[in-house]
Enzyme design. Structure first.
Site, PDB file in Angstrom:
ATOM      1  N   HIS A 139      -8.159 -12.639  -2.908  1.00  0.00           N
ATOM      2  CA  HIS A 139      -7.251 -11.516  -2.621  1.00  0.00           C
ATOM      3  C   HIS A 139      -6.937 -10.687  -3.860  1.00  0.00           C
ATOM      4  CE1 HIS A 139      -3.280 -13.393  -3.802  1.00  0.00           C
ATOM      5  NE2 HIS A 139      -3.840 -14.523  -3.432  1.00  0.00           N
TER       6      HIS A 139
ATOM      7  N   GLU B 245      -2.668 -10.461   1.157  1.00  0.00           N
ATOM      8  CA  GLU B 245      -2.654 -11.920   1.364  1.00  0.00           C
ATOM      9  C   GLU B 245      -1.236 -12.447   1.237  1.00  0.00           C
ATOM     10  OE1 GLU B 245      -2.851 -16.243   0.164  1.00  0.00           O
ATOM     11  OE2 GLU B 245      -1.912 -14.564  -0.839  1.00  0.00           O
TER      12      GLU B 245
ATOM     13  N   HIS C 272       3.292 -17.745  -9.027  1.00  0.00           N
ATOM     14  CA  HIS C 272       4.286 -16.734  -8.632  1.00  0.00           C
ATOM     15  C   HIS C 272       5.364 -16.535  -9.696  1.00  0.00           C
ATOM     16  CE1 HIS C 272       3.245 -16.426  -4.075  1.00  0.00           C
ATOM     17  NE2 HIS C 272       2.171 -16.411  -4.857  1.00  0.00           N
TER      18      HIS C 272
END
Ligand code: CO
Ligand code: ZN
Length: 327
Positions: free
Chosen positions: A63, A194, A303
């Site tokens: 992605h 995504e 993240h």
């Protein structure tokens, strides 16, 4: 390793839904390596490589989109309130910087809180973009932003924002570069959105109608202090997915990848990720179903603006993919 390319990939703007700039970068790289390139209606770039015959139709997905922020409200004093694009943990944001699509940079900070021991939520955070009032704020409601985090190499470790999943894009591009001949019809999908629901891979896989699908994405590790027990470590080889929060990898795909790793003599690990999933979970559900699996790159601090991978894992993931596609 082509660090210049990885740097360009990780740094280019591309929060979910705003992948134009990163798609241009990837298109330039892959166009000379394939027979055909197209862009699907939701923005995914699909690069097609002809096979020599007798193989299968294989979809590979990495992605292009990244997690980020979106401005929701500008305070009278010019501070920007925001929501997340993708799974954002408030603790990972505080003190970091964001860059909006128009180039404006802001600092993410947090309101003073009476209970300093409780976890902040996104609604307690704001972005200071240097404005003094709502009128002179250079950011408008709806503007998307990416985190700032330069690429650094330290020994075998690589740290940057958006290793998720630009390192997967890197692996897919380099695999296409190294793959000289394959019996398979290969469709490399550089997918959109995504992080907010696997939209690009789902729709592009429907169009490709593959016999098998493999996503290339990052996965967590169990090798940091008090981490959830997990049998994946940084630097111990690419991981072959068995199960994650959204799917069970099809045994056909899992075994094909294990056989390729063994044939190439690569270190590899079996991955069971408790939470989270990848494009493979969406691709396996298109049409009548597609046997799907995943080559995962072990990654710490996913993240956050500082995601860490191991350079040898990245190189070995490329070799694994190329070996799997040769037969
Ligand atoms: Co992610
Ligand atoms: Zn990802």
């Amino acid at each position: 390793m082509n660090l210049d390319l990885l740097e360009k990939l990780t740094q280019t703007f591309g929060p979910s839904g705003y992948e134009d700039a990163i798609r241009d970068v990837i298109r330039q790289e892959v166009a000379p390596l394939v027979d055909e390139v197209r862009v699907d209606p939701l923005g995914s770039l699909v690069a097609y490589r002809k096979g020599t015959g007798g193989g299968q139709k294989i979809a590979l997905a990495a992605h292009m989109d990244e997690i980020g922020v979106m401005a929701t409200y500008v305070e009278e004093q010019g501070y920007v309130r925001f929501t997340s694009i993708g799974g954002l943990r408030p603790l990972n944001c505080v003190g970091s910087r964001v860059r909006f699509a128009n180039g404006v940079v802001g600092v993410v900070s947090m309101e003073r809180r009476d209970d300093v021991n409780s976890m902040p939520a996104l609604q307690h955070l704001y972005i200071d973009v240097g404005a003094t009032s709502r009128e002179d704020c250079p950011v408008a409601v709806g503007d998307p932003g990416q985190f700032i985090g330069p690429l650094v190499r330290q020994g075998n470790r690589l740290v940057s924002k958006t290793m998720d999943d630009r390192v997967g894009c890197y692996v897919l591009i380099e695999a296409l570069r190294q793959l000289k001949e394959t019996p398979h019809e290969v469709y490399a999908i550089f997918s959109t959105q995504e992080e907010i629901g696997l939209a690009g891979a789902r729709t592009s896989a429907f169009r490709v109608d593959p016999d098998m699908a493999i996503s290339i994405d990052v996965t967590g590790t169990g090798d940091t202090p008090k981490a959830h027990p997990m049998a994946v470590e940084l630097g111990k080889g690419p991981a072959i997915k068995v199960k994650d929060g959204g799917m069970i990898a099809h045994p056909l795909v899992r075994d094909k990848l294990v056989a390729a790793a063994q044939e190439a003599g690569l270190p590899y690990q079996m991955e069971i990720l408790l939470g989270g999933s990848t494009d493979a979970a969406a691709m396996q559900l298109v049409r009548a179903g597609v046997p799907s699996g995943c080559v995962s790159i072990p990654c710490r601090f996913i993240h956050s603006p500082s995601e860490m991978v191991d350079a040898a894992d990245v190189e070995n993931a490329i070799t694994l993919l190329v070996t799997a596609l040769r037969v």
